[in-house]
Write a protein that holds these residues in place. Structure first.
Motif, mmCIF file in Angstrom:
data_model
loop_
_atom_site.group_PDB
_atom_site.id
_atom_site.type_symbol
_atom_site.label_atom_id
_atom_site.label_comp_id
_atom_site.label_asym_id
_atom_site.label_seq_id
_atom_site.Cartn_x
_atom_site.Cartn_y
_atom_site.Cartn_z
ATOM 1 N N GLU A 1 -57.730 100.569 26.286
ATOM 2 C CA GLU A 1 -58.869 99.735 25.909
ATOM 3 C C GLU A 1 -58.596 98.296 26.309
ATOM 4 O O GLU A 1 -57.482 97.807 26.217
ATOM 5 C CB GLU A 1 -59.095 99.812 24.390
ATOM 6 C CG GLU A 1 -60.232 98.937 23.904
ATOM 7 C CD GLU A 1 -60.358 98.962 22.377
ATOM 8 O OE1 GLU A 1 -61.390 98.482 21.876
ATOM 9 O OE2 GLU A 1 -59.433 99.433 21.705
ATOM 10 N N ASP A 2 -59.634 97.595 26.764
ATOM 11 C CA ASP A 2 -59.497 96.162 26.975
ATOM 12 C C ASP A 2 -60.758 95.475 26.457
ATOM 13 O O ASP A 2 -61.751 95.334 27.155
ATOM 14 C CB ASP A 2 -59.260 95.805 28.449
ATOM 15 C CG ASP A 2 -58.771 94.360 28.587
ATOM 16 O OD1 ASP A 2 -58.455 93.749 27.551
ATOM 17 O OD2 ASP A 2 -58.712 93.857 29.724
ATOM 18 N N PHE A 3 -60.686 95.081 25.221
ATOM 19 C CA PHE A 3 -61.796 94.445 24.520
ATOM 20 C C PHE A 3 -61.950 93.004 24.996
ATOM 21 O O PHE A 3 -60.968 92.337 25.334
ATOM 22 C CB PHE A 3 -61.499 94.482 23.013
ATOM 23 C CG PHE A 3 -62.550 93.855 22.151
ATOM 24 C CD1 PHE A 3 -63.699 94.555 21.813
ATOM 25 C CD2 PHE A 3 -62.389 92.566 21.673
ATOM 26 C CE1 PHE A 3 -64.668 93.975 21.006
ATOM 27 C CE2 PHE A 3 -63.339 91.982 20.863
ATOM 28 C CZ PHE A 3 -64.488 92.695 20.526
ATOM 29 N N THR A 4 -63.174 92.472 25.040
ATOM 30 C CA THR A 4 -63.424 91.086 25.420
ATOM 31 C C THR A 4 -63.973 90.305 24.234
ATOM 32 O O THR A 4 -64.990 90.684 23.647
ATOM 33 C CB THR A 4 -64.406 90.984 26.597
ATOM 34 O OG1 THR A 4 -63.843 91.658 27.729
ATOM 35 C CG2 THR A 4 -64.662 89.529 26.966
ATOM 36 N N PHE A 5 -63.289 89.222 23.892
ATOM 37 C CA PHE A 5 -63.734 88.352 22.805
ATOM 38 C C PHE A 5 -64.838 87.424 23.286
ATOM 39 O O PHE A 5 -64.910 87.078 24.469
ATOM 40 C CB PHE A 5 -62.572 87.505 22.285
ATOM 41 C CG PHE A 5 -61.415 88.297 21.741
ATOM 42 C CD1 PHE A 5 -61.478 88.858 20.479
ATOM 43 C CD2 PHE A 5 -60.266 88.498 22.509
ATOM 44 C CE1 PHE A 5 -60.412 89.593 19.976
ATOM 45 C CE2 PHE A 5 -59.198 89.225 22.011
ATOM 46 C CZ PHE A 5 -59.269 89.780 20.742
ATOM 47 N N GLU A 6 -65.665 86.961 22.350
ATOM 48 C CA GLU A 6 -66.692 85.975 22.667
ATOM 49 C C GLU A 6 -66.479 84.676 21.889
ATOM 50 O O GLU A 6 -67.042 83.643 22.235
ATOM 51 C CB GLU A 6 -68.087 86.538 22.358
ATOM 52 C CG GLU A 6 -68.496 87.653 23.317
ATOM 53 C CD GLU A 6 -69.924 88.120 23.096
ATOM 54 O OE1 GLU A 6 -70.621 87.548 22.200
ATOM 55 O OE2 GLU A 6 -70.345 89.044 23.809
ATOM 56 N N ASN A 7 -65.674 84.740 20.827
ATOM 57 C CA ASN A 7 -65.403 83.521 20.060
ATOM 58 C C ASN A 7 -64.054 83.624 19.372
ATOM 59 O O ASN A 7 -63.477 84.712 19.248
ATOM 60 C CB ASN A 7 -66.520 83.256 19.037
ATOM 61 C CG ASN A 7 -66.655 84.375 18.013
ATOM 62 O OD1 ASN A 7 -65.857 84.465 17.082
ATOM 63 N ND2 ASN A 7 -67.659 85.242 18.182
ATOM 64 N N ILE A 8 -63.554 82.478 18.943
ATOM 65 C CA ILE A 8 -62.288 82.405 18.212
ATOM 66 C C ILE A 8 -62.548 81.644 16.926
ATOM 67 O O ILE A 8 -63.258 80.630 16.924
ATOM 68 C CB ILE A 8 -61.186 81.738 19.080
ATOM 69 C CG1 ILE A 8 -59.832 81.759 18.354
ATOM 70 C CG2 ILE A 8 -61.563 80.325 19.498
ATOM 71 C CD1 ILE A 8 -58.662 81.373 19.262
ATOM 72 N N VAL A 9 -62.009 82.131 15.796
ATOM 73 C CA VAL A 9 -62.301 81.536 14.497
ATOM 74 C C VAL A 9 -61.040 81.417 13.654
ATOM 75 O O VAL A 9 -60.094 82.188 13.810
ATOM 76 C CB VAL A 9 -63.343 82.359 13.698
ATOM 77 C CG1 VAL A 9 -64.676 82.416 14.413
ATOM 78 C CG2 VAL A 9 -62.834 83.760 13.405
#
Length: 469
Positions: free
Chosen positions: A26-34
């Motif tokens: 799996e290679d998930f893609t983030f859209e934000n960092i919190v």
């Protein structure tokens, strides 16, 4: 805090653990960092930070909001509470704060904006806002600037994450409380240009001496690129400390003189500000105090160095306004100078200087709260402020807090016939101060209100604004 963050899971793992191997499944893609679980969603990388409360305690909250992956300190006890499926979502690191900085530094190095970093005991926020004011002409999509006072190891990364392929210039404010903090910030930001606005007594409680403060401020050179430029005033103390660091880092020093006919000279000092000559053109500068001229001088020299169009600078000088709660003039029954954002000895003296300039022949009174983070030097510096009134006469002084009593004690030595009253720090004192002002200070007088952030001096300015004729 939350901002955009478009990175794959494998990229994050590779940045933080270089010897790791890709996850082929799996290679998930983030859209934000919190950093707050309250802002987390299914596309977030959650970064738990350890402070007054341990962010690791809120990982489960983030997971409940759909967060699929999170940073976690190795061997943290919280891991024992998770089921195996949630443990697999952890990206294990030695230190989550340090890892946030690593991600920000990686992101910063992907792009090529001109990065200007600013530090100093006082004046850094105003200098940052000034630079941002002039540079706004290039368009918001091309400019990144530190928001509010996000100038620490949490705030700086979130500023850098906003840089993208369109960013031409980034202006970053770097703050500190202890040695090595600015060094770490500079290493993350890697400035092309640095500005040291001042070296003063702010944070002397933690650093112990002005020399140590100079060492701390000079750390801004640590992450600078070879042949970078650092701007300093010619009267900045401990110049040798900065020169030694600059030589070591192969960085050039630009020493700014108070008078330079080609860039900035004062034509006339007025109650409303100054008439200046900037690049040989006469312009109105509607900000009070000699310190504002020092800040402007630094900014003009930086803009001149990067060849920013002079016509754009000249067109914007008159429209600059002080940042929120920094010498804001509020008119009601009294003309209140709201300078409640913070205070240290240097900024207190600067504020008094500006207030005297504004008042002209009008009655000027000061309501001054404690200056914090002075430690064992507190009595010395509060007494020093009281001594300022030997040559700078005002109609009266009210002090509020614990150590501000030393300001009053010194004030009365030189102003025996003037109004002077001290109030201890308590909720009841706010009402007592308000009553005292109404009973003893004539309407339409000018009142300067200033103190350290923790003194919450805005309680006084807000109460004054609610008074009716």
């Amino acid at each position: 805090m939350k901002t955009e963050f478009h990175y794959s899971l494998n990229s994050v793992r590779k940045i933080l653990t270089p010897n790791s191997f890709p996850d082929w499944s799996e290679d998930f893609t983030f859209e934000n960092i919190v950093t707050s679980s309250m802002e987390a969603d299914e596309k977030s990388l959650f970064v738990p930070l350890q402070g007054v409360r341990d962010g690791h305690d809120f990982i489960q909250d983030a997971l409940n909001k759909g967060t699929k992956f999170f940073l976690c300190k190795k061997n943290h006890p919280v891991l024992k509470k998770f089921k195996s499926s949630d443990k697999s979502k952890a990206i294990l690191v030695d230190d989550t704060l340090n890892s946030l900085g690593k991600l920000a530094n990686f992101h910063r190095k992907r792009f090529t904006p001109l990065l200007i970093a600013i530090t100093g005991s006082s004046g850094k926020t105003t200098t940052k806002e000034l630079l941002g004011h002039f540079l706004s002409k290039i368009g918001s999509e091309n400019l990144v600037i530190t928001e509010k006072n996000y100038n620490n190891e949490i705030g700086l990364p979130f500023t850098l994450f906003r840089i993208n392929e369109k960013t031409k210039i980034a202006v970053c404010e770097l703050g500190m409380n202890h040695l090595k903090e600015i060094e770490r910030l500079s290493d993350i930001a890697e400035p092309d240009i640095s500005v040291i606005t001042s070296i003063g007594s702010a944070h002397i409680e933690h650093l112990g001496s002005l020399k140590n403060i100079a060492e701390a401020k000079s750390e801004i050179l640590n992450g600078m690129k070879k042949d970078g430029i650092v701007f300093v005033h010619s009267n900045l103390p401990f110049q040798k400390t900065i020169q030694q660091k600059a030589k070591l880092k192969n960085v050039f020093i630009k020493t700014i003189q108070p008078k330079n006919k080609k860039i900035l000279t004062i034509v006339q000092k007025k109650e409303t500000g100054f008439l200046l000559k900037v690049f040989s053109k006469k312009v109105e500068w509607n900000i009070l105090g000699e310190k504002s001229i020092e800040n402007l001088n630094l900014v003009l020299n930086v803009l001149n160095e990067i060849h920013f169009p002079k016509k754009e600078i000249l067109s914007q000088i008159q429209s600059f306004k002080n940042p929120e709660k920094r010498f804001i003039i509020e008119k009601n029954i009294y003309t209140v100078i709201n300078d409640t954002y913070n205070a240290n000895p240097e900024s207190m003296i600067s504020s008094l200087d500006s207030s005297i300039q504004l008042s002209g022949k009008k009655n000027l009174y000061a309501v001054l709260g404690d200056m914090k983070e002075l430690g064992k030097f507190s009595k010395i510096y509060h007494t020093k402020i009281g001594r300022v009134f030997k040559d700078n006469k005002i109609k009266g002084l009210i002090t509020f807090g614990k150590d501000s009593k030393y300001i009053s004690q010194e004030f009365i030595k030189y102003n025996k016939n003037q109004l002077c009253k001290h109030f201890d720090d308590s909720t009841d004192s706010i009402n007592a101060i308000l009553s005292y002002i109404q009973d003893h200070i004539p309407k339409k007088s000018i009142l300067l209100v200033k103190g350290s952030r923790s003194m919450k001096m805005e309680r006084i300015t807000e109460a004054l604004s609610n008074l009716n004729f």
